[in-house]
Every structure is written in C-alpha cells, then in structure tokens.
Scaffold this active site. Structure first.
Site, PDB file in Angstrom:
ATOM      1  N   GLY A 298       0.811  -1.215   0.000  1.00 40.52           N
ATOM      2  CA  GLY A 298       0.000   0.000   0.000  1.00 40.52           C
ATOM      3  C   GLY A 298       0.840   1.258   0.000  1.00 40.52           C
ATOM      4  N   SER A 299       0.348   2.281   0.699  1.00 41.05           N
ATOM      5  CA  SER A 299       0.891   3.628   0.572  1.00 41.05           C
ATOM      6  C   SER A 299       2.301   3.815   1.106  1.00 41.05           C
ATOM      7  CB  SER A 299      -0.047   4.621   1.274  1.00 41.05           C
ATOM      8  OG  SER A 299      -1.295   4.654   0.624  1.00 41.05           O
ATOM      9  N   VAL A 300       2.829   2.857   1.839  1.00 42.16           N
ATOM     10  CA  VAL A 300       4.203   3.004   2.333  1.00 42.16           C
ATOM     11  C   VAL A 300       5.213   2.988   1.188  1.00 42.16           C
ATOM     12  CG1 VAL A 300       3.758   2.103   4.651  1.00 42.16           C
ATOM     13  CG2 VAL A 300       4.314   0.522   2.783  1.00 42.16           C
ATOM     14  N   MET A 301       4.773   2.663  -0.025  1.00 39.91           N
ATOM     15  CA  MET A 301       5.677   2.667  -1.175  1.00 39.91           C
ATOM     16  C   MET A 301       5.808   4.045  -1.809  1.00 39.91           C
ATOM     17  SD  MET A 301       6.616  -0.388  -1.018  1.00 39.91           S
ATOM     18  CE  MET A 301       7.642  -0.444  -2.466  1.00 39.91           C
ATOM     19  N   LYS A 302       4.973   4.993  -1.439  1.00 39.88           N
ATOM     20  CA  LYS A 302       4.966   6.297  -2.106  1.00 39.88           C
ATOM     21  C   LYS A 302       6.294   7.054  -2.007  1.00 39.88           C
ATOM     22  CE  LYS A 302      -0.034   6.689  -1.765  1.00 39.88           C
ATOM     23  NZ  LYS A 302      -1.190   7.232  -1.032  1.00 39.88           N
TER      24      LYS A 302
END
Length: 594
Positions: A298-302
């Site tokens: 999820g968003s931790v890759m942004k």
C-alpha cells in the site's frame, strides 16, 4: 648233591651314540627358539592388534554429548541455553521381570501403566526409552526405586527464558538437540559443537561398569551473540500482541533496526508459541512472519515512487499536482483518495497519502527507473540473514507493466514485500540514501556488513523532511508521534486481492514504517498488522501506536537524546480515541486505500 649256582653278572651297558644327546638338546633349543619367536611376534609384531582385539571383548566407547552453545542478546542476556536433564531407559530383558512394579514406576513418572508398557514394547530387545529429558530431581525419584533393568542417561535440554516473545525468531531444537527451526536451524553447525568419546568397561549385557577416561573430550558449541535487545524485543512483542488482539486481526509482525549499522534490535511475530512446551508446537505458529509473510504494502511505497521521479528528473522538489477529482481514470480503473483535496505538493502527497498524486508521479516516471529504485532498496530479493523460510517477495519486471500497473505500483499494489524489507528500505532514507544490509549479529565495530548508496543524499534529506508531516497534526500517522522526538514515517492500508482480479472490500493489511529522530535518524521500525476486523482499519490507527510505544522505549533504551526541535504536543493514543474522534480522524486523515 646240588651243584653251586653260577654267579650272575649284569650285561655291560651299551654306550649311547654321542649324536643322540646333541639331537635332544637341539630339539629343546629349537622349541625354545620357536616359543620365543612366537612370543616376540605376539607381543611385539602383533601386539597392538591383539591388544585391540582383546579390548573389543571388554572395552566400549561411550559417546560424550557436546553441550549446545547459548544464544545471547546484545547485552549478554540468555535467549536460549542448555540445561542438564536425565533420560530414563530400560533393558526389556531385565525390566520385563519387574512387571509387578510397573504401576509404581508409572505413578512416579506421571504416566499410566498402559503408556509405560507401550514404551517398553515399542523399543528394541535390549533398549527402550521410558522418559526423555526429565528434570534431574524427578528422574532421581524414579531411580530411587532401584528397579533392575532401569537406567539413566545424562542429556541437555534447550530452554528459552523469553518464552513466546522471541520464539519464531529463535526457533527450537528437536529432542536430540538439533536445530530444526529459526536461528537454531540457521546456526546449527555453529551451536551444536562436536561430540566426544570416553572408554569404559561393560558387562556381558552391555551395561556400563566403569569408565577409564576420555579418549576424546567433547567440544562445546560456540556462543551466538545477536544484535537483538531482549528488553526492546519484549516491548515490541507486547505492543504488537495488544494491537492484534484489540483489532481482532489475523496476525502481526514488526522489525526495529539500527538505521546506520543494520543491526536488528527486535523482530517479533504474533501469534507465537511457547518453545519450552512441546505440546504447544503447532506448525502454523512457527513462521517468522517478519521475513516469511509477504503482502501488498500500500501507501508506504509512495516515498520510493517520489525518490525515483526526483532522481531521474521526472519531477522537481517544488512540483505540484491537481488531485481535485473523485475519480482519476487510468485505463479501466478509477483511482480515488479517501479525502478529496485540491492542489498538493510532494510533502502533502505524503502527508495526506494521496493515491491520485502518487499515480500521476509514477506515470511521469520511466518504469525502468521506478523498478530500479525498488530493487535497489531490497524489494524482490532476500536480505541475506539466512533465516529459514525467508522470502524475497516479488517485484515484476518493468517490461510487463501496462499503464494501470505503473499507476498501481506507485501506491503499493502489484508487488509483494516483507516487514523486514520495509524496515531496511526506510533505513536507506534515514541513512542519507545509503542502504545497509540487515544483520541479526551484534556489530561491535559499529559499521554495517555491506552498504550501498541508492539515492542522492539530497533526495533522502527531502524525504525525511516531508515524512515528518505524516506524524504531525492532520497527517495520517499522527498516532505515531513521540513527545520529545521528531518522527518521520508513512502509513499504509492495502485492500487484499481475492485472487480473481478483484479485491476483498473488508479485508485489509495495515502498516506503519518510520524512523526517529527525524533530523538525525538512529532507529527505524516497520509494523504490519494483517486483516484487522474491528474498529477503524487504517495503518495510522492499528499499526502506528505499536510503532510509538516500541520506538519510544527503544530510544530511551539506546540512550538517544530527545530532539529539542521536536513538537511538544502529545498524540492521542488509539486506545483512548472516542467514537467521534475516530470518525473525524478517518474522514480527515485516513490512509488512501483504493
């Protein structure tokens, strides 16, 4: 008249030939020579062989088990050690004659008479185990019965002082003292040592009578000193267990490591098991979820999407994006944000976790550059820890990315990672763009095993600054804030795929990854709680408090001084959020999960 008898004269002895005496002495001398030759041959020429053959008739070699080396934490506290125990065994040829006393023996052992009989019958004709690895005092109570045919062996049993807190990481040994899971398996050759041998006398039944000395002394296993801190491990485990139980989640995992040396200070998984109770050994609990479980992050890759775009010039640090839409359509997919915004800069894309903003950034970036960034920070490959069951996750080759995959990769879909990989990747941001190889062994030198620059220091510095906004008021990770310290991090909430090209709307994985102090990062931590079913199922609500509790304790434990520039407000804990506060938080600062 009778005539006088003639006087008898004995015949003169016939003299023996002189050669007969010589022959006699020659025969005697030859016999002596033969005897002396045979004695010489037996005692000198064949002496060692005959002595060995004789010894085989009455001498036996007894194995001397080597004590397994202890596993210690970084401060020298025991995490695993071997304690002396006794194993009871019987010679059925003698023990069968004592059946009248079997009930008494079974009572002393705490088993039924039927179980005792089964163990005796299940052994060999001359040997059968009665009870393995009993405490010496309990074994002594049985031996005190003085039952013919009942004997004991001295052995060691593995004991884990921390119990379930470190069980999936440490693993365990089998009943023979061989590592079969976790670090016990990975470092079995280092820990087990080398068995010795001693010589002794046995009777005709093979029972030992006397020991004559050690022919080869046993070599104890070597000590394994880990980078783990037992106190931090305890705090991380209890915080994670509390979150899994409170939100009725399927499982959880967390990794806390030194951002500069790569030393892992805590690696926990929940649910766990008690390695001191073999009845609690269930295969489903053995997994070290921090390295074995993969998920779409999820968003931790942004942050890595932004790093790749900054490094290749696809965007500038001051680039802004218009995200004011309810549906940003890419191919046949509609990308949404949980909360609608207008114009966002890069810091705000991270703070508010905008999927639309991240997708627009990715679509500007050559896919090969984003792929290279993800690979360089460790995704898609094993870490090198050597732990059993470790997986590298999956990052598909960029050549197969269509436009929808390019957009989805930006906010953590279409790839799979482990909690350890997340911690190591964020450590590169914390460590001025230098990736350090994680290690579970204490590094006395203070230097990493291996390091490699994967992004410019300027890019890492910008990301650290922007990620601090995530934990401030209005950010999705404000529950990770620690009073007295600046905290940088990122929340993630990913909907689980159903395996049919769609998603399970109500099943999510929640994540928080961060480091502190943000201005001079020392420690980094990744927390993953999988499939929570109760409450607000966002990474900022479920996983962030685990980070806060553990990181706060670790900073104090490691002597990291408070940051004088840190925010002074105290975050409301997830345990004390009211229903109204949860609703307003979810509406105003929830993770983008779609």
């Amino acid at each position: 008249m009778t005539q006088p008898r003639a006087k008898f004269r004995a015949p003169s002895p016939v003299p023996l030939p002189a050669w007969r005496a010589t022959a006699l002495w020659a025969v005697v001398t030859l016999g002596l020579v033969v005897m002396m030759a045979q004695a010489w041959r037996a005692q000198v020429e064949r002496g060692p062989f005959l002595r060995d053959q004789g010894a085989l008739r009455y001498l036996r070699h007894f194995a001397l088990p080597a004590q397994r080396g202890p596993i210690l934490d970084r401060s020298g506290k025991a995490l695993a050690l071997s304690v002396p125990v006794q194993t009871l065994w019987v010679d059925p040829r003698l023990f069968d004659a004592q059946q009248a006393r079997w009930a008494q023996i079974a009572t002393a052992l705490g088993i039924s008479a039927a179980t005792l009989a089964a163990r005796v019958r299940g052994g060999g004709s001359q040997f059968a185990f009665l009870a393995r690895q009993r405490a010496p005092e309990r074994a002594a109570a049985v031996l005190a019965l003085h039952v013919p045919g009942l004997y004991s062996l001295h052995e060691d049993r593995r004991y884990y002082p921390s119990g379930s807190i470190a069980a999936p990481l440490l693993g365990f040994t089998n009943v023979d003292g061989r590592g079969i899971e976790g670090l016990e398996l990975a470092y079995n050759a280092w820990l087990q040592g080398k068995a010795g041998e001693e010589t002794g006398l046995r009777d005709n039944l093979g029972h030992p009578l006397a020991l004559l000395g050690a022919a080869r002394p046993a070599q104890a296993g070597r000590t394994l000193t880990l980078s783990i801190d037992r106190n931090i491990q305890y705090v991380a485990y209890t915080a994670l267990a509390s979150a899994v139980q409170r939100f009725q989640a399927r499982s959880g995992a967390a990794v806390l490591m030194n951002a500069r040396t790569g030393e892992i200070l805590a690696m926990v998984s929940y649910p766990s098991f008690n390695p001191n109770d073999r009845a609690d050994y269930r295969p489903g609990l053995y997994n070290n979820r921090a390295v074995a479980d993969t998920f779409e992050p999820g968003s931790v890759m942004k942050p890595f999407t932004i790093a790749a775009a900054l490094d290749d010039g696809s965007i500038r640090p001051d680039t802004t994006f218009n995200v004011n839409t309810n549906c940003f359509r890419v191919a046949h997919y509609c990308i949404r944000d949980d909360v609608r915004h207008d114009i966002l800069d890069l810091a705000q894309v991270l703070k508010y976790s905008s999927n639309i903003g991240a997708a627009k950034i990715s679509l500007r970036t050559p896919p090969a550059d984003l792929y290279q960034m993800l690979r360089s920070v460790g995704f898609g490959q094993v870490s090198g820890l050597g732990l059993p069951g470790e997986t590298g996750g999956a990052v598909p080759g960029w050549q197969g990315w269509d436009v929808a995959r390019r957009a989805a990769m930006a906010y953590g879909y279409g790839l799979s990672v482990t909690p350890l990989q997340l911690a190591a990747a964020y450590a590169a941001i914390a460590n001025n763009g230098i990736y350090v190889q994680p290690t579970l062994l204490r590094r006395d030198s203070g230097t990493p095993l291996h390091s490699q620059r994967i992004m410019p220091a300027a890019t890492a510095a910008r990301l650290r600054d922007w990620l601090t906004g995530v934990t401030r008021r209005g950010g999705t990770g404000f529950l990770a804030a620690i009073p007295g310290y600046t905290v940088a991090g990122k929340t993630g909430t990913s909907i689980m795929a159903n395996g049919k090209g769609g998603f399970r709307k109500h099943q999510v994985n929640t994540t928080f990854v961060g480091f502190a102090p943000a201005k001079d990062p020392q420690l980094v931590m990744a927390v993953v709680v999988r499939e929570p079913t109760q409450g607000w199922r966002y990474g900022g609500v479920v996983a962030a408090p685990v980070f806060r509790v553990t990181m706060s304790a670790a900073l104090h434990r490691m002597g990291v001084q408070p940051d004088t520039s840190a925010q002074t407000w105290t975050a409301t804990t997830a345990e004390h959020l009211t229903a109204d506060q949860e609703r307003r938080w979810a509406e105003g600062a929830g993770d983008a999960a779609h």
